[in-house]
Design a protein around this motif. Structure first.
Motif, PDB file in Angstrom:
ATOM      1  N   GLY A 184       0.784  -1.215   0.000  1.00  0.00           N
ATOM      2  CA  GLY A 184       0.000   0.000   0.000  1.00  0.00           C
ATOM      3  C   GLY A 184       0.824   1.276   0.000  1.00  0.00           C
ATOM      4  O   GLY A 184       1.948   1.338  -0.513  1.00  0.00           O
ATOM      5  N   CYS A 185       0.241   2.318   0.603  1.00  0.00           N
ATOM      6  CA  CYS A 185       0.907   3.620   0.629  1.00  0.00           C
ATOM      7  C   CYS A 185       2.171   3.587   1.475  1.00  0.00           C
ATOM      8  O   CYS A 185       3.122   4.335   1.213  1.00  0.00           O
ATOM      9  CB  CYS A 185      -0.061   4.668   1.154  1.00  0.00           C
ATOM     10  SG  CYS A 185      -1.354   5.115  -0.047  1.00  0.00           S
ATOM     11  N   PHE A 186       2.188   2.724   2.498  1.00  0.00           N
ATOM     12  CA  PHE A 186       3.414   2.572   3.285  1.00  0.00           C
ATOM     13  C   PHE A 186       4.547   2.085   2.384  1.00  0.00           C
ATOM     14  O   PHE A 186       5.661   2.615   2.411  1.00  0.00           O
ATOM     15  CB  PHE A 186       3.193   1.595   4.430  1.00  0.00           C
ATOM     16  CG  PHE A 186       4.412   1.376   5.283  1.00  0.00           C
ATOM     17  CD1 PHE A 186       4.574   2.073   6.463  1.00  0.00           C
ATOM     18  CD2 PHE A 186       5.408   0.485   4.902  1.00  0.00           C
ATOM     19  CE1 PHE A 186       5.709   1.895   7.241  1.00  0.00           C
ATOM     20  CE2 PHE A 186       6.538   0.296   5.664  1.00  0.00           C
ATOM     21  CZ  PHE A 186       6.692   1.008   6.842  1.00  0.00           C
ATOM     22  N   GLY A 187       4.275   1.050   1.597  1.00  0.00           N
ATOM     23  CA  GLY A 187       5.299   0.506   0.718  1.00  0.00           C
ATOM     24  C   GLY A 187       5.753   1.509  -0.325  1.00  0.00           C
ATOM     25  O   GLY A 187       6.944   1.629  -0.620  1.00  0.00           O
ATOM     26  N   TRP A 188       4.787   2.264  -0.881  1.00  0.00           N
ATOM     27  CA  TRP A 188       5.135   3.273  -1.883  1.00  0.00           C
ATOM     28  C   TRP A 188       6.036   4.342  -1.272  1.00  0.00           C
ATOM     29  O   TRP A 188       7.050   4.728  -1.852  1.00  0.00           O
ATOM     30  CB  TRP A 188       3.865   3.906  -2.443  1.00  0.00           C
ATOM     31  CG  TRP A 188       4.146   5.016  -3.413  1.00  0.00           C
ATOM     32  CD1 TRP A 188       4.477   4.912  -4.729  1.00  0.00           C
ATOM     33  CD2 TRP A 188       4.161   6.426  -3.098  1.00  0.00           C
ATOM     34  NE1 TRP A 188       4.695   6.162  -5.260  1.00  0.00           N
ATOM     35  CE2 TRP A 188       4.504   7.115  -4.290  1.00  0.00           C
ATOM     36  CE3 TRP A 188       3.911   7.167  -1.946  1.00  0.00           C
ATOM     37  CZ2 TRP A 188       4.602   8.499  -4.349  1.00  0.00           C
ATOM     38  CZ3 TRP A 188       4.012   8.550  -1.996  1.00  0.00           C
ATOM     39  CH2 TRP A 188       4.350   9.206  -3.191  1.00  0.00           C
TER      40      TRP A 188
END
Length: 341
Positions: A184-188
């Motif tokens: 998700g946005c954490f990974g991005w």
């Protein structure tokens, strides 16, 4: 056949794991003096130039964590959700001087905390918090609570990615490989930050794919060394005498507690309902953890496990360095220069 949940919080890349494998032995160590730094092997020392001059202060990590949070907010906004950067969700840097209580690799630690699975020095259950300590407040709690259950599920899936499951059949378990695109946005956000770290690209550099693969193979070779096989047999015999005949390696002993903890919390999930494990069940497992870790430490100390492991590891590191020096030189020329130049 059962399913094993892989948490999004496992954020190690394959390259970092490869280096760590070359640098450290597995299992809990014994016999080290509290506060004493572990000696570095030949390959450890050779590669340490990659991290010379790195800032490991709390201020440095606070800055990185805030940058990650701001990027996560940007990503969530693009997906139609609100997200306030959380300044309290970051990394805590602790030195040996900061640690209260016994050293993690000591007999005293094992007798009091086991492997540190449920409790450890400074954990919430250890001591009362200072009276002036700020109470943690999640700035996104109100917004999340305003969402419907299905919206909350979509919110967390967007923020951290969908929970990932692996098929586990007996002991035939494949290692989890982190992929930022699945988180998700954490990974991005994490991937965006990685672009600013020249050493991160090293692990994905096609020029050094064979070298990184060789590092992983090197670690497997170390683990299967005859000397370690022999000392594991001595350790296992000692453990059997202490009432733990089911373990043949130290990793099995510590992993048994983590597996029992996973099972304890998996059983607490009934459909969509969550039931907190009972205090009695947790305390029973904590007692099992302490008993296992204490026997583990004493048996490892009796057979000089740490000394044998270090001797095997350092010899293997030197062999790897001798065999791959040209490739290692090329990697350091490319990345140590960009890191420190």
């Amino acid at each position: 056949m059962r399913r094993q949940l892989t948490s999004f919080t496992i954020m190690m890349t394959a390259g970092v794991l490869a280096l760590a494998a070359c640098s450290q032995g597995g299992g809990q160590q014994s016999g080290n003096t509290a506060g004493e730094e572990a000696p570095m092997g030949p390959l450890d020392k050779y590669l340490s130039v990659l991290w010379e001059g790195q800032d490991y202060t709390q201020e440095h990590y606070d800055k990185i964590d805030l940058q990650r949070e701001e990027l996560m907010a940007e990503c969530m906004a693009k997906e139609g959700f609100e997200y306030v950067p959380n300044a309290n969700s970051g990394t805590t840097v602790m030195s040996d001087d900061d640690q209260e209580g016994p050293a993690w690799d000591s007999l005293e630690f094992a007798q009091q905390y086991g492997y540190g699975v449920f409790d450890w020095p400074g954990s919430s259950g250890d001591d009362e918090a200072p009276v002036d300590e700020e109470i943690y407040v999640d700035p996104n709690e109100g917004y999340v609570n305003s969402l419907s259950p299905s919206e909350q599920e979509a919110y967390y899936a967007t923020l951290y990615g969908e929970p990932q499951f692996e098929e586990v059949d007996g002991d035939d378990e494949e290692a989890y490989e982190y992929n930022w695109e699945d988180n998700g946005c954490f990974g991005w956000a994490d991937n965006q930050l990685a672009q600013d770290d020249p050493t991160m690209g090293m692990w994905e550099d096609p020029e050094f794919t064979d070298l990184i693969d060789a590092m992983n193979t090197h670690w497997e070779t170390v683990q299967n060394a005859p000397e370690l096989t022999a000392v594991n047999q001595e350790w296992a015999a000692c453990m059997a005498s202490a009432g733990f005949p089911e373990f043949s390696t130290r990793d099995q002993a510590s992993n048994s507690i983590y597996e029992a903890q996973n099972a304890l919390y998996e059983d607490a999930q009934v459909g969509e309902e969550w039931v907190e494990p009972s205090a009695e069940a947790i305390e029973e497992l904590r007692a099992q953890e302490i008993a296992t870790a204490t026997a583990d430490w004493k048996c490892a100390d009796e057979v000089n496990y740490a000394e044998v492991q270090q001797k095997v590891d350092f010899a293997a590191q030197q062999k790897f360095l001798d065999e791959h020096k040209a490739e290692l030189d090329a990697m350091l020329a490319k990345y140590a220069t960009s890191q420190n130049g």
